[in-house]
Design a protein around this motif. Structure first.
Motif, PDB file in Angstrom:
ATOM      1  N   GLN A 109     -34.921  30.853 -18.673  1.00 28.76           N
ATOM      2  CA  GLN A 109     -35.953  31.724 -18.467  1.00 28.76           C
ATOM      3  C   GLN A 109     -35.593  33.231 -18.397  1.00 28.76           C
ATOM      4  OE1 GLN A 109     -39.517  30.849 -18.154  1.00 28.76           O
ATOM      5  NE2 GLN A 109     -38.328  29.357 -19.376  1.00 28.76           N
ATOM      6  N   TYR A 155     -33.563  21.107 -23.937  1.00 26.96           N
ATOM      7  CA  TYR A 155     -34.792  21.268 -24.735  1.00 26.96           C
ATOM      8  C   TYR A 155     -34.868  20.389 -26.039  1.00 26.96           C
ATOM      9  CZ  TYR A 155     -31.691  23.159 -28.657  1.00 26.96           C
ATOM     10  OH  TYR A 155     -30.708  23.647 -29.447  1.00 26.96           O
ATOM     11  N   THR A 194     -45.639  17.312 -25.584  1.00 28.14           N
ATOM     12  CA  THR A 194     -45.204  18.264 -24.851  1.00 28.14           C
ATOM     13  C   THR A 194     -45.287  18.292 -23.175  1.00 28.14           C
ATOM     14  OG1 THR A 194     -45.552  19.687 -26.675  1.00 28.14           O
ATOM     15  CG2 THR A 194     -45.418  20.941 -24.463  1.00 28.14           C
ATOM     16  N   ARG A 234     -42.292  17.766 -20.352  1.00 25.48           N
ATOM     17  CA  ARG A 234     -42.168  18.788 -19.576  1.00 25.48           C
ATOM     18  C   ARG A 234     -42.471  18.292 -17.977  1.00 25.48           C
ATOM     19  NH1 ARG A 234     -41.423  24.401 -20.144  1.00 25.48           N
ATOM     20  NH2 ARG A 234     -42.990  25.033 -18.893  1.00 25.48           N
ATOM     21  N   ARG A 250     -37.280  21.783 -20.284  1.00 22.68           N
ATOM     22  CA  ARG A 250     -37.951  23.285 -20.243  1.00 22.68           C
ATOM     23  C   ARG A 250     -38.682  23.803 -20.948  1.00 22.68           C
ATOM     24  NH1 ARG A 250     -32.854  25.814 -16.398  1.00 22.68           N
ATOM     25  NH2 ARG A 250     -32.852  24.588 -14.902  1.00 22.68           N
ATOM     26  N   ASP A 251     -38.043  23.568 -22.558  1.00 26.73           N
ATOM     27  CA  ASP A 251     -38.901  24.137 -23.553  1.00 26.73           C
ATOM     28  C   ASP A 251     -39.065  23.242 -24.625  1.00 26.73           C
ATOM     29  OD1 ASP A 251     -36.604  25.193 -25.489  1.00 26.73           O
ATOM     30  OD2 ASP A 251     -36.076  26.076 -23.711  1.00 26.73           O
ATOM     31  N   GLY A 309     -42.677  27.286 -23.626  1.00 26.66           N
ATOM     32  CA  GLY A 309     -41.985  27.122 -22.461  1.00 26.66           C
ATOM     33  C   GLY A 309     -40.984  28.481 -22.655  1.00 26.66           C
TER      34      GLY A 309
END
Length: 318
Positions: A137, A218, A237, A241, A246-247, A293
């Motif tokens: 992040q 990811y 997705t 999640r 996270r992405d 994300g």
């Protein structure tokens, strides 16, 4: 100084060289084992350019081969302590760039510092966007994606349609540099596109084949078959999640303007414009890469990477 492509029978010597240069923090520990290195070279998964002078091994330039779209990712340049260290590293990079352009059609690398970005640009690289660090992040951990493409190579780049994806300031700068393109070539009807190497997950009326990268937390969605691909991507997705991923990332051919707007509406963000990225038959097709994300963009950037990402983000918005 002599430059040559590494052979599998050279693996013991090259492995010893990597162990002498790098420690336990080296990202490619598999190169420390001669048997593994020989197998990677034999299978064509990696390419290594070796710099030597007489019998002395001066350095190695590592690159990863992506056979699915015939591209070469330039990776680590490992150079022994030498008065001409900078010159050797530059020669290794140029050799890998030439190999990528001539043998594959696309060569690219990731730049995380201003100096590496400027060196790449001075050698003719174009910035194609950025890659957020997997699962991070912190936008300052992103890497800038720099690339070279041979539009008149063995696989000709198809002319992209004029739409919201190709008329952004960022995309237009790249397209304007690539004057050669095959006209009237239909773009792919399916999306997203990628190397079909992941595990299947049945969702709604179709099937998604994502590629899992558990270390980075990811997922790349490589394909979304079925009648309602955006709905499939949305549900998938949401599921992953909730499980802690996270992405989620995917690559979209630039003709899918409606899908692009729908994906952005559910939280995907464009991070790169990739010229000639998808290979099908004799042609290459432009794509955009999207991430769900992705870390927030710093609108008061202080570092080079933050400033570059903020500009890319602004110029990529359709």
């Amino acid at each position: 100084m002599r430059l040559s492509l590494a052979r599998p029978d050279q693996a013991p010597r090259l492995s010893q060289f990597y162990r002498s240069i790098h420690g336990p923090e080296f990202a490619h520990q598999e190169l420390f084992k001669a048997e593994t290195l020989a197998q990677l070279l034999n299978d064509g998964e990696i390419a290594i350019v070796v710099a030597t002078h007489e019998r002395e091994l001066l350095g190695c330039g590592l690159a990863f081969v992506r056979s699915w779209n015939q591209s070469l990712e330039i990776s680590t340049l490992s150079v022994a302590a030498h008065p001409r260290r900078g010159e050797i590293a530059k020669a290794l990079f140029e050799a890998l760039r030439r190999l990528g352009i001539k043998s594959y059609g696309i060569a690219f690398f990731r730049a995380s510092t201003e100096s590496s970005f400027r060196r790449g640009r001075d050698m003719g690289a174009t910035c194609w966007g950025y890659r957020p660090a997997p699962g991070s992040q912190d936008i300052d951990q992103a890497e800038l994606l720099m690339g070279f493409i041979n539009p008149a190579g063995q696989h000709r780049r198809a002319e992209p349609p004029h739409n919201a994806l190709t008329s952004t300031p960022f995309a237009m700068r790249i397209i304007d540099l690539l004057e050669e393109a095959e006209r009237n070539v239909p773009y792919p009807k399916s999306f997203p596109v990628g190397c079909p190497r992941g595990t299947g997950a049945p969702v709604i009326s179709g099937r998604i084949w994502p590629t899992y990268h558990s270390r980075g937390n990811y997922i790349y969605i490589e394909n979304a078959a079925g009648a309602f691909p955006v709905e499939i991507i949305k549900e998938f997705t949401e599921k992953v999640r909730k499980k802690g991923v996270r992405d989620v990332r995917l690559t979209l051919p630039v003709n899918h303007e409606q899908a692009y707007h729908e994906l952005c509406a559910i939280g995907f963000r464009t991070v790169a414009y990739l010229p000639g990225w998808y290979l099908r038959g004799p042609n290459r097709f432009d794509c955009v890469e999207l991430v769900f994300g992705a870390p927030p963009v710093n609108h008061a950037p202080t570092t080079f990477v933050e400033r570059a990402v903020a500009k890319i983000h602004r110029d990529l918005r359709a």
